[in-house]
Design a protein around this motif. Sequence first.
Motif, PDB file in Angstrom:
ATOM      1  N   VAL A 248    -142.410  12.696  12.484  1.00 49.95           N
ATOM      2  CA  VAL A 248    -141.007  13.076  12.353  1.00 49.95           C
ATOM      3  C   VAL A 248    -140.841  14.573  12.556  1.00 49.95           C
ATOM      4  O   VAL A 248    -141.775  15.340  12.383  1.00 49.95           O
ATOM      5  N   SER A 249    -139.625  14.941  12.907  1.00 45.81           N
ATOM      6  CA  SER A 249    -139.240  16.352  12.995  1.00 45.81           C
ATOM      7  C   SER A 249    -138.155  16.594  11.969  1.00 45.81           C
ATOM      8  O   SER A 249    -137.187  15.837  11.897  1.00 45.81           O
ATOM      9  N   LEU A 250    -138.320  17.624  11.170  1.00 46.70           N
ATOM     10  CA  LEU A 250    -137.323  18.029  10.182  1.00 46.70           C
ATOM     11  C   LEU A 250    -136.762  19.369  10.620  1.00 46.70           C
ATOM     12  O   LEU A 250    -137.506  20.265  11.005  1.00 46.70           O
ATOM     13  N   GLN A 251    -135.449  19.497  10.546  1.00 51.67           N
ATOM     14  CA  GLN A 251    -134.777  20.723  10.967  1.00 51.67           C
ATOM     15  C   GLN A 251    -134.138  21.409   9.765  1.00 51.67           C
ATOM     16  O   GLN A 251    -133.454  20.765   8.981  1.00 51.67           O
ATOM     17  N   ASN A 252    -134.356  22.714   9.652  1.00 54.40           N
ATOM     18  CA  ASN A 252    -133.689  23.554   8.653  1.00 54.40           C
ATOM     19  C   ASN A 252    -133.840  23.049   7.215  1.00 54.40           C
ATOM     20  O   ASN A 252    -132.866  22.962   6.476  1.00 54.40           O
TER      21      ASN A 252
ATOM     22  N   LEU B 201    -140.046  21.713  11.242  1.00 53.32           N
ATOM     23  CA  LEU B 201    -141.437  21.310  11.372  1.00 53.32           C
ATOM     24  C   LEU B 201    -141.553  19.880  11.846  1.00 53.32           C
ATOM     25  O   LEU B 201    -140.590  19.119  11.810  1.00 53.32           O
ATOM     26  N   SER B 202    -142.745  19.544  12.305  1.00 50.66           N
ATOM     27  CA  SER B 202    -143.036  18.156  12.647  1.00 50.66           C
ATOM     28  C   SER B 202    -144.372  17.787  12.030  1.00 50.66           C
ATOM     29  O   SER B 202    -145.271  18.617  11.916  1.00 50.66           O
ATOM     30  N   GLY B 203    -144.466  16.534  11.606  1.00 54.26           N
ATOM     31  CA  GLY B 203    -145.684  16.044  10.983  1.00 54.26           C
ATOM     32  C   GLY B 203    -145.635  14.539  10.836  1.00 54.26           C
ATOM     33  O   GLY B 203    -144.665  13.883  11.216  1.00 54.26           O
ATOM     34  N   VAL B 204    -146.695  14.003  10.256  1.00 55.73           N
ATOM     35  CA  VAL B 204    -146.838  12.562  10.085  1.00 55.73           C
ATOM     36  C   VAL B 204    -146.599  12.208   8.622  1.00 55.73           C
ATOM     37  O   VAL B 204    -147.129  12.859   7.719  1.00 55.73           O
ATOM     38  N   ILE B 205    -145.812  11.161   8.399  1.00 50.79           N
ATOM     39  CA  ILE B 205    -145.550  10.686   7.035  1.00 50.79           C
ATOM     40  C   ILE B 205    -146.798   9.951   6.543  1.00 50.79           C
ATOM     41  O   ILE B 205    -147.273   9.028   7.204  1.00 50.79           O
TER      42      ILE B 205
END
Length: 146
Positions: free
Chosen positions: A56-60, A110-114
């Motif tokens: 996923v990508s999370l913004q702000n 950021l982006s990462g794996v759940i």
Amino acid sequence: MTRFLPIIFISLSMGCLQPKSSVDPNIDDTGDSINNGMGASVFEIQSGAIPEGETVSLQNVIVTSTITGEGDGFFIQDEGGGEFSGVYVYTATASGDFSEIALVGNKISLSGVITEYYDYTELTVSSAENIQVTGEGTPVADVVSD
């Protein structure tokens, strides 16, 4: 009565055999999650709307704690806070320096794996390059009463 049982059975079973769509509107043709260019939210991760193993990508989002323990991660929250708005960002296996990123009040994307670790949801990042500081924000603390 016995002559009506087949009709009742057929009528009931037809209601249960409605076709179901096998297409998930949140998954693209490659099987990856679609974030509609806006990124996901921590709430979606914590509520289970986005399953474990998805990237996923999370913004702000806002950093709410500095690096913990042996430098293995920090906490973030959605802007505005709220229930299910926080998650741990796991960095122990990642490359790079997180000391300037993981400062309380930094607004980051950021982006990462759940991942799940002993029933504890985390967002695992592979590198400090997957995180960009986008500004400053204020962590929101939930009101607690006893």
